[in-house]
Scaffold this active site. Structure first.
Site, short mmCIF file in Angstrom:
data_model
loop_
_atom_site.label_atom_id
_atom_site.label_comp_id
_atom_site.label_asym_id
_atom_site.label_seq_id
_atom_site.Cartn_x
_atom_site.Cartn_y
_atom_site.Cartn_z
N GLU A 97 0.86 -1.19 0.00
CA GLU A 97 0.00 0.00 0.00
C GLU A 97 0.90 1.24 0.00
O GLU A 97 2.00 1.22 0.54
CB GLU A 97 -0.90 0.02 1.25
N TYR A 98 0.41 2.34 -0.61
CA TYR A 98 1.22 3.55 -0.65
C TYR A 98 1.30 4.18 0.74
O TYR A 98 0.40 3.99 1.55
CB TYR A 98 0.66 4.56 -1.68
N GLU A 124 0.51 0.15 -4.54
CA GLU A 124 -0.92 0.42 -4.75
C GLU A 124 -1.18 1.91 -4.85
O GLU A 124 -0.63 2.70 -4.07
CB GLU A 124 -1.71 -0.20 -3.58
N GLU A 127 -6.17 5.67 -5.55
CA GLU A 127 -6.73 6.98 -5.88
C GLU A 127 -6.78 7.23 -7.38
O GLU A 127 -7.59 8.02 -7.87
CB GLU A 127 -5.93 8.09 -5.17
N SER A 171 -1.07 10.46 -2.05
CA SER A 171 -2.09 10.20 -3.08
C SER A 171 -2.55 11.50 -3.74
O SER A 171 -2.87 11.52 -4.93
CB SER A 171 -3.28 9.44 -2.51
N ARG A 172 -2.59 12.60 -2.98
CA ARG A 172 -2.95 13.90 -3.57
C ARG A 172 -1.86 14.37 -4.52
O ARG A 172 -2.13 14.86 -5.62
CB ARG A 172 -3.20 14.94 -2.47
#
Length: 296
Positions: A97-98, A124, A127, A171-172
């Site tokens: 996962e990130y 991953e 998003e 993720s942003r």
């Protein structure tokens, strides 16, 4: 993945919080990619025994078992680097996962290790599989950006477990890079009131065409999880996100991508472009952290 699998890859899930629980659910469901994966057990620091008949196994057993060929790393971010390194050295493929790591140098090193071992290392990014992102991608294609901003609010996260805000919020940053290409850092500041658990990180970025982008992460108790955006183009503006539908099975979609990588169904060019984007985002996150910490 439309054919019957000739073989199944044995999988262990490391960490059974929100993401790990979803991974176990998807692995046990009758989906096309799940047919290529055989869930052997899970690893957790807590003594749980079993979850929905899936047995808990020790980390040592997961690393040494020939039956285990794949590790899904779903633990807190601060532990990712160590787990990835251990599983790659044990000859296992890794889905994580990130963020993959909390430093660009470590991520680069782990990717080199994966290549040496001939194993898939997949970070991953659900998003990028969201309906909102698909909508934005269509909206910005071919448009000339003048300026933009992205503000994210949420409850606080523990930095010791999830990393500096530029990493926990990567993720942003990934959205912005995926929409507008590689970015340069202009400035970054961090405002904190630890007694109130308040944090505000303000990052000024620039596209290759020198268009300014502002990214703000604001965290405090009681702040609702919300994303506000504003993009101004020569041909018009996009203010905030319309309701574009419910995000369905985004972790499963990510699992599908991982299985395609295991089966060699991604081109070298696609894999290289993804690696370049991920490392660029991690490098930017590290630079943001340096800027913020130098001013404190």
């Amino acid at each position: 993945m439309n054919t019957e699998p000739e073989r199944k890859f044995g999988v262990v899930v490391v960490g059974v919080g929100r993401a790990g629980s979803v991974r176990i659910r998807d692995l046990r469901s009758p989906h096309a990619s799940s047919a290529f994966l055989n869930l052997i057990g899970f690893v957790s620091r807590r003594e749980l025994g079993s979850i929905d008949e899936v047995p808990q196994i020790s980390l040592e057993e997961a690393l040494s078992s020939q039956e285990v060929e794949v590790a899904f790393i779903c633990s807190e971010s601060s532990s990712h680097e160590d787990y990835i390194r251990q599983f790659l050295n044990a000859g296992k493929h890794v889905l994580v996962e990130y963020p993959m790591t909390l430093s660009w140098v470590a991520a680069k090193d782990l990717w080199e290790l994966a290549e040496q071992k001939g194993k898939v290392l997949h970070e991953e990014h659900v998003e990028l599989l969201m309906e909102e992102f698909a909508f934005l991608k269509k909206e910005v294609v071919g448009k000339d950006l003048l300026k933009g901003s992205l503000l994210f609010t949420a409850a606080p996260l523990e930095e010791e477990r999830f990393g500096f805000p530029a990493f926990s919020g990567i993720s942003r940053l990934t959205w912005l890079v995926s929409l507008f290409g590689e970015l340069s850092l202009v400035s970054a500041t961090l405002e904190e009131r630890k007694e109130d658990q308040y944090m505000k990180m303000t990052v000024c970025l620039e596209t290759e065409n020198k268009s300014p982008l502002t990214w703000i992460e604001e965290k405090a108790p009681g702040l609702k999880r919300n994303r506000r955006l504003s993009f101004h183009f020569r041909s018009g503006s996009l203010e905030n996100m319309p309701n574009v539908g419910i995000n369905k099975n985004i972790f499963l979609k990510d699992q599908n991508i991982f299985v395609q990588k295991l089966l060699g169904q991604f081109s070298e060019e696609e894999l290289a472009a993804e690696k370049k984007r991920i490392l660029h985002c991690l490098w930017l996150a590290g630079e943001i952290q340096k800027h913020c910490c130098s001013k404190q």
